[in-house]
Design a protein around this motif. Structure first.
Motif, PDB file in Angstrom:
ATOM      1  N   ASN A 338       0.897  -1.184   0.076  1.00 34.31           N
ATOM      2  CA  ASN A 338       0.016  -0.151   0.065  1.00 34.31           C
ATOM      3  C   ASN A 338       0.886   1.289  -0.149  1.00 34.31           C
ATOM      4  OD1 ASN A 338      -2.470  -1.292  -0.217  1.00 34.31           O
ATOM      5  ND2 ASN A 338      -2.266  -1.632   2.073  1.00 34.31           N
ATOM      6  N   TRP A 339       2.120   1.151  -0.162  1.00 38.18           N
ATOM      7  CA  TRP A 339       2.991   2.257  -0.343  1.00 38.18           C
ATOM      8  C   TRP A 339       3.660   2.265  -1.683  1.00 38.18           C
ATOM      9  CZ3 TRP A 339       2.358   6.378   2.743  1.00 38.18           C
ATOM     10  CH2 TRP A 339       2.002   6.088   3.941  1.00 38.18           C
ATOM     11  N   THR A 340       4.440   1.324  -1.900  1.00 37.01           N
ATOM     12  CA  THR A 340       5.210   1.418  -3.001  1.00 37.01           C
ATOM     13  C   THR A 340       4.342   1.415  -4.480  1.00 37.01           C
ATOM     14  OG1 THR A 340       6.928  -0.043  -2.031  1.00 37.01           O
ATOM     15  CG2 THR A 340       7.308   0.132  -4.434  1.00 37.01           C
ATOM     16  N   THR A 341       4.675   2.655  -5.337  1.00 37.80           N
ATOM     17  CA  THR A 341       4.080   3.023  -6.344  1.00 37.80           C
ATOM     18  C   THR A 341       4.838   2.951  -7.674  1.00 37.80           C
ATOM     19  OG1 THR A 341       2.528   4.136  -4.909  1.00 37.80           O
ATOM     20  CG2 THR A 341       2.261   4.706  -7.228  1.00 37.80           C
ATOM     21  N   LEU A 342       4.458   2.170  -8.692  1.00 38.37           N
ATOM     22  CA  LEU A 342       5.278   2.149  -9.718  1.00 38.37           C
ATOM     23  C   LEU A 342       4.590   2.782 -10.890  1.00 38.37           C
ATOM     24  CD1 LEU A 342       6.585  -1.777  -9.470  1.00 38.37           C
ATOM     25  CD2 LEU A 342       7.343   0.402  -8.310  1.00 38.37           C
ATOM     26  N   THR A 343       5.220   2.886 -12.140  1.00 41.70           N
ATOM     27  CA  THR A 343       4.744   3.479 -13.321  1.00 41.70           C
ATOM     28  C   THR A 343       4.143   2.302 -13.985  1.00 41.70           C
ATOM     29  OG1 THR A 343       6.793   3.123 -14.698  1.00 41.70           O
ATOM     30  CG2 THR A 343       6.287   5.339 -13.681  1.00 41.70           C
ATOM     31  N   ALA A 344       2.905   2.048 -14.355  1.00 45.83           N
ATOM     32  CA  ALA A 344       2.189   0.946 -14.830  1.00 45.83           C
ATOM     33  C   ALA A 344       2.917   0.299 -16.209  1.00 45.83           C
ATOM     34  CB  ALA A 344       0.797   1.417 -15.386  1.00 45.83           C
ATOM     35  N   ASP A 345       3.703   1.066 -17.026  1.00 44.79           N
ATOM     36  CA  ASP A 345       4.450   0.722 -18.047  1.00 44.79           C
ATOM     37  C   ASP A 345       5.713   0.197 -17.766  1.00 44.79           C
ATOM     38  OD1 ASP A 345       5.799   3.268 -17.648  1.00 44.79           O
ATOM     39  OD2 ASP A 345       4.896   3.686 -19.818  1.00 44.79           O
ATOM     40  N   GLY A 346       6.280   0.594 -16.430  1.00 50.43           N
ATOM     41  CA  GLY A 346       7.622   0.074 -16.226  1.00 50.43           C
ATOM     42  C   GLY A 346       8.492   1.222 -16.660  1.00 50.43           C
ATOM     43  N   GLY A 347       8.439   2.498 -16.898  1.00 55.47           N
ATOM     44  CA  GLY A 347       9.277   3.478 -17.497  1.00 55.47           C
ATOM     45  C   GLY A 347       9.645   4.118 -16.403  1.00 55.47           C
ATOM     46  N   VAL A 348      11.022   4.512 -16.185  1.00 58.24           N
ATOM     47  CA  VAL A 348      11.532   5.159 -15.300  1.00 58.24           C
ATOM     48  C   VAL A 348      10.768   6.525 -14.902  1.00 58.24           C
ATOM     49  CG1 VAL A 348      13.537   4.154 -15.351  1.00 58.24           C
ATOM     50  CG2 VAL A 348      13.358   6.208 -16.530  1.00 58.24           C
ATOM     51  N   ALA A 349      10.877   6.818 -13.523  1.00 59.62           N
ATOM     52  CA  ALA A 349      10.488   8.097 -13.100  1.00 59.62           C
ATOM     53  C   ALA A 349      11.563   8.947 -12.381  1.00 59.62           C
ATOM     54  CB  ALA A 349       9.232   7.874 -12.252  1.00 59.62           C
ATOM     55  N   ALA A 350      11.375  10.261 -12.002  1.00 59.77           N
ATOM     56  CA  ALA A 350      12.394  11.133 -11.164  1.00 59.77           C
ATOM     57  C   ALA A 350      11.609  12.229 -10.361  1.00 59.77           C
ATOM     58  CB  ALA A 350      13.309  11.599 -12.126  1.00 59.77           C
ATOM     59  N   GLN A 351      11.905  12.213  -9.354  1.00 64.31           N
ATOM     60  CA  GLN A 351      11.537  13.248  -8.490  1.00 64.31           C
ATOM     61  C   GLN A 351      12.623  14.088  -7.706  1.00 64.31           C
ATOM     62  OE1 GLN A 351       9.267  11.878  -4.963  1.00 64.31           O
ATOM     63  NE2 GLN A 351       7.909  13.648  -5.195  1.00 64.31           N
ATOM     64  N   PHE A 352      12.287  15.399  -7.611  1.00 65.94           N
ATOM     65  CA  PHE A 352      12.982  16.254  -6.678  1.00 65.94           C
ATOM     66  C   PHE A 352      12.007  17.204  -5.796  1.00 65.94           C
ATOM     67  CE2 PHE A 352      16.212  15.367  -9.942  1.00 65.94           C
ATOM     68  CZ  PHE A 352      17.406  15.328  -9.258  1.00 65.94           C
ATOM     69  N   GLU A 353      12.551  17.631  -4.422  1.00 66.05           N
ATOM     70  CA  GLU A 353      11.690  18.223  -3.580  1.00 66.05           C
ATOM     71  C   GLU A 353      12.512  19.046  -2.738  1.00 66.05           C
ATOM     72  OE1 GLU A 353       8.754  16.998   0.108  1.00 66.05           O
ATOM     73  OE2 GLU A 353      10.126  15.558  -0.856  1.00 66.05           O
ATOM     74  N   HIS A 354      11.811  20.118  -2.612  1.00 69.70           N
ATOM     75  CA  HIS A 354      12.275  21.088  -1.474  1.00 69.70           C
ATOM     76  C   HIS A 354      11.241  21.712  -0.862  1.00 69.70           C
ATOM     77  CE1 HIS A 354      16.673  21.791  -2.244  1.00 69.70           C
ATOM     78  NE2 HIS A 354      16.373  22.064  -3.400  1.00 69.70           N
ATOM     79  N   THR A 355      11.587  21.906   0.585  1.00 67.37           N
ATOM     80  CA  THR A 355      10.717  22.880   1.383  1.00 67.37           C
ATOM     81  C   THR A 355      11.038  24.254   1.309  1.00 67.37           C
ATOM     82  OG1 THR A 355      10.380  20.944   2.961  1.00 67.37           O
ATOM     83  CG2 THR A 355       9.869  23.256   3.698  1.00 67.37           C
ATOM     84  N   ILE A 356      10.093  25.112   1.144  1.00 62.45           N
ATOM     85  CA  ILE A 356      10.341  26.447   0.831  1.00 62.45           C
ATOM     86  C   ILE A 356       9.434  27.585   1.890  1.00 62.45           C
ATOM     87  CG2 ILE A 356      10.884  26.062  -1.554  1.00 62.45           C
ATOM     88  CD1 ILE A 356       8.164  27.599  -2.204  1.00 62.45           C
ATOM     89  N   LEU A 357      10.083  28.655   2.052  1.00 60.83           N
ATOM     90  CA  LEU A 357       9.492  29.440   2.837  1.00 60.83           C
ATOM     91  C   LEU A 357       9.164  30.969   1.764  1.00 60.83           C
ATOM     92  CD1 LEU A 357       8.898  31.222   5.430  1.00 60.83           C
ATOM     93  CD2 LEU A 357      11.208  31.837   5.589  1.00 60.83           C
ATOM     94  N   ILE A 358       7.776  31.373   1.829  1.00 62.98           N
ATOM     95  CA  ILE A 358       7.399  32.400   0.917  1.00 62.98           C
ATOM     96  C   ILE A 358       7.839  33.557   1.767  1.00 62.98           C
ATOM     97  CG2 ILE A 358       5.506  33.719   0.122  1.00 62.98           C
ATOM     98  CD1 ILE A 358       6.000  30.866  -1.216  1.00 62.98           C
TER      99      ILE A 358
END
Length: 369
Positions: A338-358
């Motif tokens: 119930n956590w691990t989420t994959l692309t349905a076609d097996g293609g790769v995915a990438a992610q980046f994240e920051h916490t920001i202050l307005i």
């Protein structure tokens, strides 16, 4: 590329469509002769009259500007490159080790004891001066932990080992690893490899040369969460994967660039989508950024795709921006954990994240060190 010429069978309804490119080179725009009739010659090459009756066909050509043609050629080249991107073997779940212990003296977030996935809080996170100082400390720690985790990404290293190292560094700093126990999540960090979009659970699988891996670190320090993630390369990585990762980071940067007091939240998704589409990538809609502070996940929800959601940013507000891009489909499948989420076609995915202050004139990236 060969010149794009499409010729149907010769008849009165036939048309010849001409494009002004040949082997990727730009040619001068053609004039528009839409539907101009042309009669075929009734003489053979020998000069004798043919026995068949004259036939007509139509020539149609679209006038294309230099900019339009350049964009078309670039998109064709990108599609050709994307088609050559190799695929790593499908991700398989390894053995998940028991959850790691946290010393009793370290404060826990409220959700840990219940084990129930909390609702998204409707309250925006707007810390005062003291809260902002605590947010900076939590975010700076998260950034340092993430940098350290990235140094561990090597062939044969397991994501379990990365989880253990991250866990130890966080508790040594007197903080709590926010994912641990969040809605029953069994580990202290998320490790999402190759086609895993997000929320990958560390396990016994060894990293392979050619993998890409997103490591998502959140710490809870002195009552505040700091949340950040980055995608790393393991060994020799395919150029197509590298391009996806580069563009994903650029999308995050462009999303942050539009943020300031009074700006519309929907500008974030517009800017991210525009940049991703230039390179033929897709933006995942299912997972969003969120408010963060004393509460792990709250309003506002940050959509990384084009949207018409209302809402304006407010000075002093803290939230995350965390786009996920895919080479192929954005449809996904979730493992039985119930956590691990994959692309349905097996293609790769990438992610980046920051916490920001307005801020009044822009924004401050808090998850830097």
């Amino acid at each position: 590329m060969a010149s794009s010429v499409f010729l149907s069978s010769f008849s009165s309804s036939s048309s010849l469509q001409l494009c002004s490119s040949f082997h990727g080179e730009y040619l001068a725009p053609s004039r528009c002769f839409l539907g101009a009739p042309v009669t075929s010659s009734s003489l053979s090459l020998s000069g004798k009259k043919n026995s068949y009756s004259p036939r007509q066909f139509h020539v149609s050509a679209k006038k294309v500007s230099g900019l339009e043609e350049a964009i078309r050629i670039r998109k064709m080249r990108e599609l050709e490159t994307k088609s050559k991107v190799r695929r790593n073997p499908p991700l398989r779940r390894g053995r998940v080790s028991p959850r790691l212990l946290v010393p009793d003296h370290i404060p826990r977030p409220p959700y840990v004891e219940s084990g129930v996935l909390p609702d998204i809080s409707s309250e925006f996170q707007i810390p005062g001066p003291e809260g902002i100082a605590k947010m900076r400390a939590a975010c700076e720690l998260a950034a340092r932990v993430l940098n350290y985790a990235g140094t561990l990404v090597k062939p044969s290293v397991t994501t379990n080992e990365i989880d253990k190292a991250v866990h130890d560094m966080i508790i040594e700093a007197g903080a709590y690893p926010s994912p641990l126990g969040y809605g029953g999540f069994p580990k202290s960090v998320c490790t999402s490899v190759n086609e895993c979009m997000c929320h990958g659970i560390p396990d016994s699988r060894q990293l392979q040369s050619g993998d890409i891996i997103n490591i998502d670190v959140t710490v809870y320090l002195d009552g505040y969460h700091g949340d950040t993630s980055r995608t790393f390369f393991c060994g020799e990585v395919d150029e197509g994967f590298k391009r996806l990762v580069k563009v994903t980071e650029e999308c995050l940067e462009r999303g942050i660039a539009v943020c300031k007091d009074g700006a519309s939240f929907k500008k974030i998704g517009k800017r991210i989508s525009e940049h991703a589409e230039k390179f033929g990538y897709n933006v995942v809609e299912r997972f969003v950024g969120h408010g963060v502070g004393p509460v792990f996940h709250s309003e506002p929800l940050i959509y990384h795709y084009r949207n018409d959601e209302p809402g304006l940013m407010v000075e002093g507000q803290t939230f995350t921006i965390e786009p996920i891009l895919t080479i192929g489909t954005t449809e996904c499948v979730t493992w039985p954990d119930n956590w691990t989420t994959l692309t349905a076609d097996g293609g790769v995915a990438a992610q980046f994240e920051h916490t920001i202050l307005i801020t009044r004139t822009g924004s401050e990236i808090l998850t830097k060190c």
